[in-house]
Each structure stands twice: as C-alpha cells, then as structure tokens.
Design a protein around this motif. Sequence first.
Motif, PDB file in Angstrom:
ATOM      1  N   GLU A  46       0.868  -1.177   0.000  1.00 28.40           N
ATOM      2  CA  GLU A  46       0.000   0.000   0.000  1.00 28.40           C
ATOM      3  C   GLU A  46       0.902   1.222   0.000  1.00 28.40           C
ATOM      4  OE1 GLU A  46      -2.851   2.300   3.142  1.00 28.40           O
ATOM      5  OE2 GLU A  46      -3.401   0.207   2.699  1.00 28.40           O
ATOM      6  N   VAL A  47       0.539   2.210  -0.788  1.00 32.36           N
ATOM      7  CA  VAL A  47       1.340   3.415  -0.897  1.00 32.36           C
ATOM      8  C   VAL A  47       0.418   4.617  -0.885  1.00 32.36           C
ATOM      9  CG1 VAL A  47       1.341   3.412  -3.433  1.00 32.36           C
ATOM     10  CG2 VAL A  47       3.228   4.504  -2.209  1.00 32.36           C
ATOM     11  N   ARG A  48       0.912   5.732  -0.379  1.00 24.90           N
ATOM     12  CA  ARG A  48       0.140   6.969  -0.396  1.00 24.90           C
ATOM     13  C   ARG A  48       1.021   8.104  -0.916  1.00 24.90           C
ATOM     14  NH1 ARG A  48      -0.694   7.920   5.971  1.00 24.90           N
ATOM     15  NH2 ARG A  48      -1.166   5.704   5.848  1.00 24.90           N
ATOM     16  N   GLY A  49       0.412   9.050  -1.587  1.00 27.81           N
ATOM     17  CA  GLY A  49       1.171  10.175  -2.110  1.00 27.81           C
ATOM     18  C   GLY A  49       0.474  10.778  -3.308  1.00 27.81           C
ATOM     19  N   TRP A  50       1.186  11.670  -3.992  1.00 29.28           N
ATOM     20  CA  TRP A  50       0.603  12.416  -5.104  1.00 29.28           C
ATOM     21  C   TRP A  50       0.921  11.734  -6.436  1.00 29.28           C
ATOM     22  CZ3 TRP A  50       1.994  14.611  -0.560  1.00 29.28           C
ATOM     23  CH2 TRP A  50       1.055  15.479   0.032  1.00 29.28           C
ATOM     24  N   VAL A  51      -0.130  11.362  -7.128  1.00 33.40           N
ATOM     25  CA  VAL A  51      -0.002  10.716  -8.434  1.00 33.40           C
ATOM     26  C   VAL A  51      -0.006  11.784  -9.517  1.00 33.40           C
ATOM     27  CG1 VAL A  51      -1.072   9.117 -10.069  1.00 33.40           C
ATOM     28  CG2 VAL A  51      -1.166   8.638  -7.604  1.00 33.40           C
ATOM     29  N   THR A  52       0.942  11.702 -10.417  1.00 32.26           N
ATOM     30  CA  THR A  52       0.994  12.616 -11.560  1.00 32.26           C
ATOM     31  C   THR A  52       0.905  11.810 -12.849  1.00 32.26           C
ATOM     32  OG1 THR A  52       3.425  12.563 -11.615  1.00 32.26           O
ATOM     33  CG2 THR A  52       2.381  14.305 -10.320  1.00 32.26           C
ATOM     34  N   SER A  53       0.406  12.456 -13.891  1.00 30.11           N
ATOM     35  CA  SER A  53       0.272  11.805 -15.194  1.00 30.11           C
ATOM     36  C   SER A  53       1.352  12.294 -16.146  1.00 30.11           C
ATOM     37  CB  SER A  53      -1.106  12.102 -15.784  1.00 30.11           C
ATOM     38  OG  SER A  53      -1.188  11.622 -17.125  1.00 30.11           O
ATOM     39  N   ARG A  54       1.951  11.367 -16.866  1.00 32.24           N
ATOM     40  CA  ARG A  54       2.885  11.743 -17.926  1.00 32.24           C
ATOM     41  C   ARG A  54       2.367  11.220 -19.261  1.00 32.24           C
ATOM     42  NH1 ARG A  54       8.108   7.887 -16.342  1.00 32.24           N
ATOM     43  NH2 ARG A  54       6.980   5.890 -16.256  1.00 32.24           N
ATOM     44  N   ALA A  55       1.045  11.098 -19.354  1.00 25.62           N
ATOM     45  CA  ALA A  55       0.411  10.645 -20.590  1.00 25.62           C
ATOM     46  C   ALA A  55       0.835  11.552 -21.742  1.00 25.62           C
ATOM     47  CB  ALA A  55      -1.101  10.656 -20.438  1.00 25.62           C
ATOM     48  N   GLY A  56       1.176  10.964 -22.856  1.00 28.49           N
ATOM     49  CA  GLY A  56       1.600  11.724 -24.028  1.00 28.49           C
ATOM     50  C   GLY A  56       3.073  12.061 -24.055  1.00 28.49           C
ATOM     51  N   SER A  57       3.786  11.729 -22.986  1.00 30.48           N
ATOM     52  CA  SER A  57       5.214  12.049 -22.920  1.00 30.48           C
ATOM     53  C   SER A  57       6.038  11.037 -23.714  1.00 30.48           C
ATOM     54  CB  SER A  57       5.685  12.048 -21.467  1.00 30.48           C
ATOM     55  OG  SER A  57       5.667  10.735 -20.940  1.00 30.48           O
ATOM     56  N   ARG A  58       7.310  11.374 -23.913  1.00 33.59           N
ATOM     57  CA  ARG A  58       8.214  10.467 -24.615  1.00 33.59           C
ATOM     58  C   ARG A  58       8.348   9.153 -23.859  1.00 33.59           C
ATOM     59  NH1 ARG A  58      14.082  12.733 -25.872  1.00 33.59           N
ATOM     60  NH2 ARG A  58      12.754  14.195 -27.041  1.00 33.59           N
ATOM     61  N   ALA A  59       8.352   9.223 -22.523  1.00 31.93           N
ATOM     62  CA  ALA A  59       8.497   8.012 -21.720  1.00 31.93           C
ATOM     63  C   ALA A  59       7.354   7.029 -21.987  1.00 31.93           C
ATOM     64  CB  ALA A  59       8.544   8.375 -20.241  1.00 31.93           C
ATOM     65  N   VAL A  60       6.142   7.548 -22.075  1.00 32.07           N
ATOM     66  CA  VAL A  60       4.989   6.682 -22.325  1.00 32.07           C
ATOM     67  C   VAL A  60       5.053   6.112 -23.737  1.00 32.07           C
ATOM     68  CG1 VAL A  60       2.468   6.606 -22.500  1.00 32.07           C
ATOM     69  CG2 VAL A  60       3.557   7.839 -20.613  1.00 32.07           C
ATOM     70  N   ARG A  61       5.492   6.928 -24.678  1.00 32.62           N
ATOM     71  CA  ARG A  61       5.622   6.440 -26.057  1.00 32.62           C
ATOM     72  C   ARG A  61       6.662   5.324 -26.146  1.00 32.62           C
ATOM     73  NH1 ARG A  61       5.009  12.047 -27.219  1.00 32.62           N
ATOM     74  NH2 ARG A  61       7.267  12.298 -27.515  1.00 32.62           N
TER      75      ARG A  61
END
Length: 255
Positions: A216-231
Amino acid sequence: MGALLALSAFPGAACPLPEGLERESVQVAGVHDGDSVRLADGRRVRLIGINAPELAREGRPAEPLAKAAREELKKQLVESEVLLVQDQERHDHYGRTLGHLFTLEGKSLEAALLRQGLGFHIAIPPNMTLASCLSEAEGEARAASLGVWAENQWPALEASGLTLQDTGFQRIRGTITDVSRGGGSVWLELDGPLVLKVPDSVWSSSPVLAPGQRIEVRGWVTSRAGSRAVRRGFKPLVLSVPSGFAIERPAAGRP
C-alpha cells in the motif's frame, strides 16, 4: 522504513514541542482548509505532516471529510495566537510557509487532527522532526476506524483499476510486477498504469520488496500521458515515494 511498514497504533501518542527548532508566536487570521491557515501578517502556512481532504475546487467536488477537517482545525484554534515551528525546509514550491502549529500550551494541532482521522500522515524530507509521533497519532485513528479510516469512507484504490483521471493525493494498493533501477531511484511497477519512484536513499533502508508482493502506498499521483516516456512503453502514472512512511505491506482486514 522496516519498522514503519507495520504502522501500528500507539495509544496516547504525543508530539511535544521539538527542541532546537525556531518557533514564533503568530496570529491566525483564517483557516483555508484542514491543513493550511492564513496568518495576520499575510503568510499562508501549510502544515507539515498532514494532508487533509481537499475542499471543492476547479470543478471537483469536495473530498470526504474535507469540511469536517477544516471545522475541526477552526475548533482547535480557540485562541488565534499559536506557536509556529519551522523545520529544515521553510517553504514549498507554491511559496507557502511550511510549519508545525502548536497551541501556547504545547499541543500539536497536526497530531490532534490525525488522531481523529481527519487527514493522512505525510513525511517529506528534510522536514522529518515529528514524523514518527505524527505517524503514531494516525495509527490511533486507524486502529479505532475513525474519520478517513472508517469503513468505506476513504478505501484504498486498487492499482489495477486506476485511470488517467486518478491523479492528486491517493491511497493505493497493488501488486509489484517489476523492479528496476535508473536515475538514482528504484522503480516499482504495479499491476496497473502506475509506477512508484523510490529514491535510493529510501530503498537502501527498506526491507526487500520484490515482484509478487502486495503493498500500500500513499502520495501524489501525476500523469505523464503523451510524454516520450509513455511512447517508449513506460507507465503513464507516477507516484514519487519521499520516505518509508509512505509505503507499507497491508495487513489483512485493515481499512
């Protein structure tokens, strides 16, 4: 981190005024929400060690218990004069003052809120002076199923069911599917669109976490959708784990 993975309750947890940190008497002019206040001199103070549910904003509805957390903080501030205690890092990236608030008698307002389940404990280096006692205060509320720990009040999300809209502060459970290293961090992929970024400094003091384990983890989730990393095939959601207080192995039957 090893001891913290249990997150046991410690009855009567107290957070005394820390020695060696700068403190000043301040006047509170207003309460913004359950974890931030405005001082009479214009400063906005973000409380260290707690993340309260968010009030309605930018088209998003209020999170459960957001109003209750704000009202309880107002109640704790019976007298507007309190002690502001600052730790090692004094401002956040929004320019807000980071600090602990204590009554003039030495009562921790963060601990009071956590003990009632009106927020989640967070521990972000280097402001770690009160991290252990604030974790214990949260443990009391969790053991008693109070506030955010009450049944069905704020259940942990399953990593496998996350969507790109599940950003912001989250409490998540999932199974580790892969562990890799890169850029001074260990990357834990979960069974869904989320990867955890764990600094080497946190990983080196942790017990072994391996594929197949539930966490289990807690914290702030961020999106990198569309980034080079996701590609390139990397997962679109990232949660940075700042300290061992943010990650645990969930106990059976625990909310």
